[in-house]
Design a protein around this motif. Structure first.
Motif, PDB file in Angstrom:
ATOM      1  N   TYR A  27       0.848  -1.199   0.000  1.00  0.00           N
ATOM      2  CA  TYR A  27       0.000   0.000   0.000  1.00  0.00           C
ATOM      3  C   TYR A  27       0.876   1.240   0.000  1.00  0.00           C
ATOM      4  O   TYR A  27       1.778   1.393   0.837  1.00  0.00           O
ATOM      5  CB  TYR A  27      -0.897  -0.004   1.228  1.00  0.00           C
ATOM      6  CG  TYR A  27      -1.853   1.170   1.302  1.00  0.00           C
ATOM      7  CD1 TYR A  27      -2.903   1.281   0.410  1.00  0.00           C
ATOM      8  CD2 TYR A  27      -1.689   2.166   2.267  1.00  0.00           C
ATOM      9  CE1 TYR A  27      -3.782   2.353   0.466  1.00  0.00           C
ATOM     10  CE2 TYR A  27      -2.558   3.244   2.340  1.00  0.00           C
ATOM     11  CZ  TYR A  27      -3.605   3.334   1.427  1.00  0.00           C
ATOM     12  OH  TYR A  27      -4.469   4.407   1.490  1.00  0.00           O
ATOM     13  N   ASP A  28       0.638   2.114  -0.964  1.00  0.00           N
ATOM     14  CA  ASP A  28       1.378   3.372  -1.078  1.00  0.00           C
ATOM     15  C   ASP A  28       0.655   4.444  -0.259  1.00  0.00           C
ATOM     16  O   ASP A  28      -0.432   4.899  -0.638  1.00  0.00           O
ATOM     17  CB  ASP A  28       1.470   3.780  -2.552  1.00  0.00           C
ATOM     18  CG  ASP A  28       2.405   4.969  -2.765  1.00  0.00           C
ATOM     19  OD1 ASP A  28       2.356   5.917  -1.967  1.00  0.00           O
ATOM     20  OD2 ASP A  28       3.186   4.920  -3.737  1.00  0.00           O
ATOM     21  N   GLU A  29       1.257   4.820   0.860  1.00  0.00           N
ATOM     22  CA  GLU A  29       0.622   5.787   1.759  1.00  0.00           C
ATOM     23  C   GLU A  29       0.464   7.154   1.100  1.00  0.00           C
ATOM     24  O   GLU A  29      -0.520   7.871   1.355  1.00  0.00           O
ATOM     25  CB  GLU A  29       1.450   5.928   3.039  1.00  0.00           C
ATOM     26  CG  GLU A  29       1.470   4.702   3.934  1.00  0.00           C
ATOM     27  CD  GLU A  29       0.149   4.514   4.685  1.00  0.00           C
ATOM     28  OE1 GLU A  29      -0.725   5.394   4.586  1.00  0.00           O
ATOM     29  OE2 GLU A  29       0.017   3.478   5.353  1.00  0.00           O
ATOM     30  N   ASP A  30       1.433   7.535   0.278  1.00  0.00           N
ATOM     31  CA  ASP A  30       1.362   8.849  -0.354  1.00  0.00           C
ATOM     32  C   ASP A  30       0.242   8.923  -1.390  1.00  0.00           C
ATOM     33  O   ASP A  30      -0.535   9.896  -1.435  1.00  0.00           O
ATOM     34  CB  ASP A  30       2.698   9.187  -1.030  1.00  0.00           C
ATOM     35  CG  ASP A  30       3.837   9.327  -0.020  1.00  0.00           C
ATOM     36  OD1 ASP A  30       3.542   9.719   1.133  1.00  0.00           O
ATOM     37  OD2 ASP A  30       4.987   9.026  -0.376  1.00  0.00           O
ATOM     38  N   LYS A  31       0.128   7.867  -2.205  1.00  0.00           N
ATOM     39  CA  LYS A  31      -0.888   7.864  -3.259  1.00  0.00           C
ATOM     40  C   LYS A  31      -2.224   7.305  -2.791  1.00  0.00           C
ATOM     41  O   LYS A  31      -3.213   7.360  -3.514  1.00  0.00           O
ATOM     42  CB  LYS A  31      -0.384   7.055  -4.456  1.00  0.00           C
ATOM     43  CG  LYS A  31       0.868   7.644  -5.102  1.00  0.00           C
ATOM     44  CD  LYS A  31       1.317   6.789  -6.292  1.00  0.00           C
ATOM     45  CE  LYS A  31       2.562   7.381  -6.943  1.00  0.00           C
ATOM     46  NZ  LYS A  31       3.035   6.551  -8.083  1.00  0.00           N
ATOM     47  N   LYS A  32      -2.225   6.708  -1.585  1.00  0.00           N
ATOM     48  CA  LYS A  32      -3.446   6.117  -1.014  1.00  0.00           C
ATOM     49  C   LYS A  32      -4.053   5.053  -1.925  1.00  0.00           C
ATOM     50  O   LYS A  32      -5.256   5.003  -2.165  1.00  0.00           O
ATOM     51  CB  LYS A  32      -4.498   7.215  -0.732  1.00  0.00           C
ATOM     52  CG  LYS A  32      -4.017   8.332   0.179  1.00  0.00           C
ATOM     53  CD  LYS A  32      -3.636   7.812   1.549  1.00  0.00           C
ATOM     54  CE  LYS A  32      -3.163   8.944   2.463  1.00  0.00           C
ATOM     55  NZ  LYS A  32      -2.674   8.429   3.777  1.00  0.00           N
ATOM     56  N   THR A  47      -0.169  -0.754  -4.891  1.00  0.00           N
ATOM     57  CA  THR A  47       0.755  -0.866  -6.007  1.00  0.00           C
ATOM     58  C   THR A  47       1.368  -2.272  -5.989  1.00  0.00           C
ATOM     59  O   THR A  47       1.121  -3.042  -5.066  1.00  0.00           O
ATOM     60  CB  THR A  47       1.874   0.187  -5.927  1.00  0.00           C
ATOM     61  OG1 THR A  47       2.585   0.004  -4.697  1.00  0.00           O
ATOM     62  CG2 THR A  47       1.293   1.591  -5.975  1.00  0.00           C
TER      63      THR A  47
END
Length: 501
Positions: A36-41, A44
């Motif tokens: 899980y990409d925290e920045d892009k929410k 990936t």
């Protein structure tokens, strides 16, 4: 580090409109593909780690995932195909032997698919298996060459140790260590319910599975792992493993990382020590040496259990089988080159050995010509994929068949061919406790029972269509087979006529 020339073979297609970022894919992937990409929410994926096991696809609650084969390609070249080029890149980077799992994916001829089954019409009526008895039971072991009678004229019916199979299908050797505790339990439970047998493989027998002994074949391989008197007497039969179809002439290796406490105790080797099986048995260099081991095992079990000798299908297999039939063995198991494996050098798996169909036909004809076919039963394996393959194998001369990959697929295997990594997402070819528990033995055994029950129904239907009501009447009955798209040499070896003849 140089440039990495390898492009990921699979691409993960994620429908972001469906994806709810529940992170099930992340939790379920032992290969750490998803995160899980925290920045892009959003979720990936690192596609270079994907082995196409379909675990994420199967468990995604919104069906947001699918895995496709990449269309990235090299310039077309009939000789230097993509696979060849990529293998060279891998070995240039690592300097190591390429390991592979499962059977060969090469496009060699599959002779099962080039044989058709005959059917009855008018002069030899078919049989309705729903209304008439059909016998799929068979017995494995040495058969008497002639009828003998006692002093009062009664037929003497005593025989050497026999294996009674309610269906002519057994689960082939897969060791505890190469597959998980839960996978072994599934096989043992299913064999018990079906009235057939499963094979321990070369890893010994876990203490929990002694209760299934009457449906167990224990194996003695070159490493002698887990072999002791109690083990030999625990099973219904003993198999001496001389060779394996996926890697003829090659030994085995179970990495120390897989040797946990249970496997250490079962195999009787040190914790975390590599389990290496030599290529040859160091006490067997001739048929005479093999005979000594056969009779040593019979002595150890008071001549109550049949002894199987398992060999790989190679070019001189008929001569080898002739020798084994004279060694005192009761059953010969022949494993074809398409057989599966937990790990083998890819070049060996893909290029050594011969198809089981040709090996079986050659051995059966040789033993009949020499008048010793009744000395042994023949069991064959190496990519038995369906009930029709079973029928064709028996018509070519087999008494029964071994299945392994088909059984693993029934347990959930997706043939991602990474068994040797120990990261099986389906809990089958792994010793990771978190992954092992993904396979429920109760569910797994029921799937195996369902599979072979279905195959047994189909076998009866096909035998009925041939006008045959028993497996024994089908055995070696090549008149029931016809070849299609086969040349004269292949037809001669198989001992069958071409379709239309």
């Amino acid at each position: 580090m140089g440039i990495n020339y390898l492009y990921p073979p699979f691409e993960i297609i994620r429908n972001q409109d469906r994806c709810i970022a529940c992170r099930v894919c992340e939790r379920q992937c032992a290969n750490l593909v998803h995160h899980y990409d925290e920045d892009k929410k959003r979720m990936t994926a690192d596609e270079s780690l994907c082995v196409n096991c379909h675990r994420c696809v199967s468990l995604c609650p919104t069906r947001a995932l699918k895995i496709v084969k990449t269309d990235h390609t090299f310039k077309e070249n009939a000789n230097w195909k993509t696979e060849v080029i990529e293998d060279i890149y891998r070995q240039a980077q690592s300097g190591g032997v390429l390991l592979a799992s499962m059977g060969t994916p090469k496009e060699y001829p599959v002779y099962w698919d080039k044989m058709l089954i005959n059917a009855s019409q008018v002069t030899n009526p078919s049989i309705d298996p729903l209304r008439e008895p059909m016998e799929t039971r068979t017995y494995l072991g040495k058969k008497s060459a002639k009828i003998t009678r006692d002093g009062e004229g009664r037929i003497i019916t005593s025989t050497t140790g026999q294996l009674k199979l309610d269906i002519p299908i057994m689960f082939s050797a897969m060791s505890y260590g190469s597959i998980s505790y839960n996978a072994h339990k599934s096989l043992a439970m299913a064999a018990s319910e079906l009235g057939t047998f499963y094979n321990t493989g070369e890893g010994g027998l876990h203490k929990d599975f002694y209760q299934y002994g009457k449906n167990t074949i224990v194996q003695v391989a070159s490493g002698r792992f887990g072999v002791h008197p109690e083990y030999l007497n625990a099973g219904a039969a003993i198999e001496i493993k001389m060779g394996q179809g996926a890697k003829p002439g090659i030994g085995g290796h179970l990495p120390g990382s897989k040797i946990g406490e249970d496997i250490s105790a079962t195999r009787m080797i040190p914790l975390h020590a590599d389990a290496i099986s030599p290529a040859p048995h160091h006490d067997i260099y001739s048929i005479e040496d093999l005979r000594q081991l056969v009779y040593a095992l019979k002595e150890a079990t008071r001549y109550t259990k049949p002894v199987i000798v398992k060999v790989a299908a190679v070019h001189n297999i008929s001569a080898i089988a002739s020798g084994i039939a004279r060694s005192g063995a009761d059953i010969i198991a022949i494993d074809g080159f398409r057989g599966g494996t937990g790990a083998a050098p890819a070049r060996i798996r893909d290029n050594v050995g011969i198809p089981i169909e040709l090996a079986l036909a050659s051995v059966d004809q040789r033993l009949r010509q020499e008048g010793i076919r009744g000395n042994v039963s023949l069991v064959v394996g190496g990519s038995i994929r369906s009930s029709s393959d079973v029928i064709k194998a028996i018509a070519l001369g087999a008494d029964a068949v071994y299945i392994a990959t088909s059984a693993l697929v029934a347990l959930g295997c997706h043939l991602c061919r990474t068994c040797h990594s120990g990261k099986c997402n389906w809990g089958i070819a792994t010793q990771n406790p978190e992954l092992v528990k993904r396979l429920n033995p109760e569910v797994g055994s029921q799937h195996l029972v369902n599979l072979l029950t279905a195959w047994n129904h189909e076998i009866k239907e096909m035998m009925g269509g041939m006008g045959i009501n028993s497996i024994e009447a089908l055995k070696g009955n090549r008149l029931m087979l016809r070849g299609i798209a086969l040349h004269e040499t292949e037809l001669k070896i198989l001992g069958i006529a071409h379709a239309g003849q």
